[in-house]
Design a protein around this motif. Structure first.
Motif, short mmCIF file in Angstrom:
data_model
loop_
_atom_site.label_atom_id
_atom_site.label_comp_id
_atom_site.label_asym_id
_atom_site.label_seq_id
_atom_site.Cartn_x
_atom_site.Cartn_y
_atom_site.Cartn_z
N ALA A 11 0.82 -1.21 0.00
CA ALA A 11 0.00 0.00 0.00
C ALA A 11 0.86 1.27 0.00
CB ALA A 11 -0.93 0.00 1.21
N GLY A 12 2.14 1.14 -0.27
CA GLY A 12 3.01 2.32 -0.34
C GLY A 12 3.70 2.67 0.97
N GLY A 13 3.62 1.81 2.00
CA GLY A 13 4.29 2.08 3.26
C GLY A 13 5.74 1.60 3.26
N ASP A 14 6.40 1.79 4.38
CA ASP A 14 7.81 1.38 4.48
C ASP A 14 8.17 1.01 5.93
OD1 ASP A 14 7.60 3.90 5.51
OD2 ASP A 14 9.41 4.68 4.55
N ILE A 15 7.37 0.20 6.57
CA ILE A 15 7.63 -0.11 7.99
C ILE A 15 7.86 -1.60 8.24
CG2 ILE A 15 6.18 1.83 8.70
CD1 ILE A 15 4.10 -0.38 9.51
N PHE A 16 7.83 -2.43 7.22
CA PHE A 16 7.95 -3.88 7.40
C PHE A 16 9.18 -4.38 6.67
CE2 PHE A 16 6.53 -8.30 6.26
CZ PHE A 16 6.41 -8.77 7.55
N PRO A 17 10.26 -4.78 7.39
CA PRO A 17 10.43 -4.86 8.85
C PRO A 17 10.78 -3.51 9.49
CG PRO A 17 12.38 -5.67 7.75
CD PRO A 17 11.40 -5.33 6.67
N SER A 18 10.79 -3.50 10.81
CA SER A 18 11.07 -2.27 11.56
C SER A 18 12.54 -1.89 11.42
CB SER A 18 10.72 -2.47 13.04
OG SER A 18 11.17 -1.37 13.80
N GLY A 19 12.77 -0.71 10.84
CA GLY A 19 14.15 -0.24 10.69
C GLY A 19 14.79 0.14 12.01
N HIS A 20 14.02 0.74 12.93
CA HIS A 20 14.56 1.09 14.25
C HIS A 20 15.07 -0.15 14.97
CE1 HIS A 20 13.15 5.19 14.01
NE2 HIS A 20 13.57 5.42 15.23
N THR A 21 14.27 -1.22 14.93
CA THR A 21 14.64 -2.44 15.64
C THR A 21 15.87 -3.10 15.01
OG1 THR A 21 12.31 -2.76 16.19
CG2 THR A 21 13.78 -4.64 16.46
N ALA A 22 15.86 -3.25 13.69
CA ALA A 22 17.00 -3.88 13.01
C ALA A 22 18.28 -3.07 13.20
CB ALA A 22 16.68 -4.05 11.52
N ASN A 23 18.16 -1.75 13.14
CA ASN A 23 19.34 -0.91 13.33
C ASN A 23 19.89 -1.03 14.75
OD1 ASN A 23 21.08 1.43 12.32
ND2 ASN A 23 20.23 2.26 14.20
N ALA A 24 19.01 -1.12 15.75
CA ALA A 24 19.48 -1.29 17.13
C ALA A 24 20.21 -2.62 17.30
CB ALA A 24 18.30 -1.20 18.09
N VAL A 25 19.69 -3.67 16.66
CA VAL A 25 20.34 -4.98 16.76
C VAL A 25 21.74 -4.93 16.14
CG1 VAL A 25 20.23 -7.39 16.03
CG2 VAL A 25 18.17 -6.24 16.82
N VAL A 26 21.85 -4.32 14.96
CA VAL A 26 23.13 -4.32 14.23
C VAL A 26 24.13 -3.36 14.87
CG1 VAL A 26 24.22 -3.77 12.03
CG2 VAL A 26 22.09 -5.06 12.08
N THR A 27 23.71 -2.14 15.13
CA THR A 27 24.66 -1.12 15.61
C THR A 27 25.25 -1.48 16.96
OG1 THR A 27 23.36 0.55 14.44
CG2 THR A 27 24.95 1.33 16.05
N TRP A 28 24.40 -1.85 17.91
CA TRP A 28 24.93 -2.20 19.23
C TRP A 28 25.50 -3.62 19.24
CZ3 TRP A 28 25.54 2.13 21.38
CH2 TRP A 28 24.59 3.15 21.24
N GLY A 29 25.01 -4.47 18.34
CA GLY A 29 25.57 -5.82 18.26
C GLY A 29 26.98 -5.86 17.69
N VAL A 30 27.33 -4.86 16.87
CA VAL A 30 28.69 -4.79 16.32
C VAL A 30 29.72 -4.65 17.45
CG1 VAL A 30 30.23 -3.26 15.04
CG2 VAL A 30 28.11 -4.02 14.01
N LEU A 31 29.37 -3.92 18.50
CA LEU A 31 30.29 -3.77 19.62
C LEU A 31 30.57 -5.13 20.28
CD1 LEU A 31 28.91 -0.50 21.25
CD2 LEU A 31 30.81 -0.77 19.64
N ALA A 32 29.53 -5.96 20.40
CA ALA A 32 29.75 -7.30 20.93
C ALA A 32 30.53 -8.16 19.95
CB ALA A 32 28.40 -7.95 21.26
N TYR A 33 30.28 -7.99 18.67
CA TYR A 33 30.99 -8.77 17.66
C TYR A 33 32.49 -8.48 17.67
CZ TYR A 33 32.15 -10.61 13.02
OH TYR A 33 32.72 -11.30 11.97
N LEU A 34 32.86 -7.23 17.95
CA LEU A 34 34.27 -6.82 17.94
C LEU A 34 34.95 -6.98 19.29
CD1 LEU A 34 33.94 -3.58 15.79
CD2 LEU A 34 34.99 -5.74 15.09
N ALA A 35 34.28 -7.52 20.27
CA ALA A 35 34.90 -7.70 21.59
C ALA A 35 36.11 -8.63 21.48
CB ALA A 35 33.89 -8.26 22.58
N THR A 36 37.14 -8.35 22.26
CA THR A 36 38.40 -9.09 22.15
C THR A 36 38.50 -10.26 23.10
OG1 THR A 36 39.40 -7.51 23.68
CG2 THR A 36 39.63 -7.06 21.33
#
Length: 334
Positions: free
Chosen positions: A145-170
């Protein structure tokens, strides 16, 4: 058993950061998450139980049930926005890049964000689902119907951005702690969007799955990131070496009218000034000249002329006879 010197050397030796590999466990989690992702998409497309649950939560209107936390969650949801979170994480990873002398932290962040844009962005545009505030029919999936909310960008971005810090842990301990913190932040951001009514619950669930898939796929990109790291560091090293080989700047050229430094035969003379009388000049630094007293003009001996005041050569005989009235021009008359 190692000696004390060996232990000290082991502590001083820089440790190589632990790089995650695509193990069987990680691959199994990746496959399971992909199945969940596809199940949610199929459930929404067929307007089955995910859509019914979405409408139940939407009609419950959580933002009206607990209005006292609305202001706090308006600020908390910023932790899922791309701009602020990317800048904050990039600043920290830039410091890690400087300390570790490698571009890998920034390359991992850039790669993860590119993957997120390519997958989540394409899904948003392709399925075009409308949000709860723009729903047109109760019970409808609001797809295409012309929307852009599926999937949630806020949620996916929070998972990736903060998850990168855990991914790079030494270290494993740091990775576990960072993973728990990143999971709590992503969970809070996703539920906040549901509370505010900007996303369906299925949007948030699909956003969690999409972000986790990006993090799980990062080990497949470790080899290209390592090659890019080596190439970029090599280019930077060549630039630094080329800058070190540049000729030194020339000495500044004296401008016209600038005072010239005194030479040996033109040393400056200091002339002290007395209170009421003039004093003699004292030459400074001229050992080959003997100091002489200075006499005033009135004290000098007057020079008087001697001898005749006739001009020089007036006593000489004329070369020709002077002309008279009885003589011709150049001849004598006999």
């Amino acid at each position: 058993m190692r000696t004390k010197d060996e232990l000290v050397q082991a502590e001083e030796r820089p440790t190589e950061p632990v790089r995650p590999r695509m193990t069987r466990t990680r691959l199994g989690i990746f496959v399971a998450t992909s199945v969940v992702y596809l199940a949610i998409v199929v459930g929404v497309l067929t307007t089955s139980w995910p859509v019914r649950f979405d409408w139940q939560v939407m009609l419950f209107r959580p933002y009206k049930q607990w209005p006292e936390i609305h202001t706090f969650l308006d600020y908390f949801v910023v932790l899922g926005q791309r701009g602020p979170t990317a800048v904050a994480v990039a600043a920290w990873l830039g410091w890690c890049t400087y300390r570790q002398k490698t571009l890998r932290p920034l390359l991992v962040l850039g790669t993860s964000l590119l993957l997120l844009n390519a997958t989540v962005g394409a899904a948003k545009i392709g399925m075009g689902r409308l949000g709860p505030h723009y729903a047109t029919e109760i019970g409808s999936n609001e797809m295409f119907a012309g929307g852009d909310i599926f999937p949630s960008g806020h949620t996916a971005n929070a998972v990736v951005t903060w998850g990168v810090l855990a991914y790079l842990a030494t270290t494993p301990h740091t990775r576990r702690v960072a993973s728990v913190i990143a999971a709590l932040l992503a969970l809070g951001v996703g539920m906040t969007t549901v509370y505010l009514g900007t996303h369906w619950m299925s949007d948030v669930t699909l956003g969690w799955s999409a972000g986790l898939l990006v993090l799980l796929a990062l080990p497949w990109f470790e080899a290209p990131m390592a090659r890019a790291d080596a190439v970029l560091l090599g280019v930077w090293q060549r630039i630094r070496e080329r800058g070190a080989l540049l000729p030194a700047p020339l000495a500044p050229v004296a401008t016209v009218g600038a005072p010239r430094p005194p030479v040996d035969d033109q040393l400056p003379v200091r002339e002290p000034v007395g209170a009421g009388a003039r004093t003699a000049r004292v030459p400074d630094g001229r050992p080959h000249l003997s100091p002489r007293p200075h006499t005033a003009r009135s004290e000098r001996t007057p020079v008087t002329p001697t001898g005749s005041r006739r001009p020089a050569g007036s006593d000489r005989a004329p070369r020709t006879t002077p002309l008279g009235p009885a003589t011709g021009r150049g001849r004598t008359v006999g």
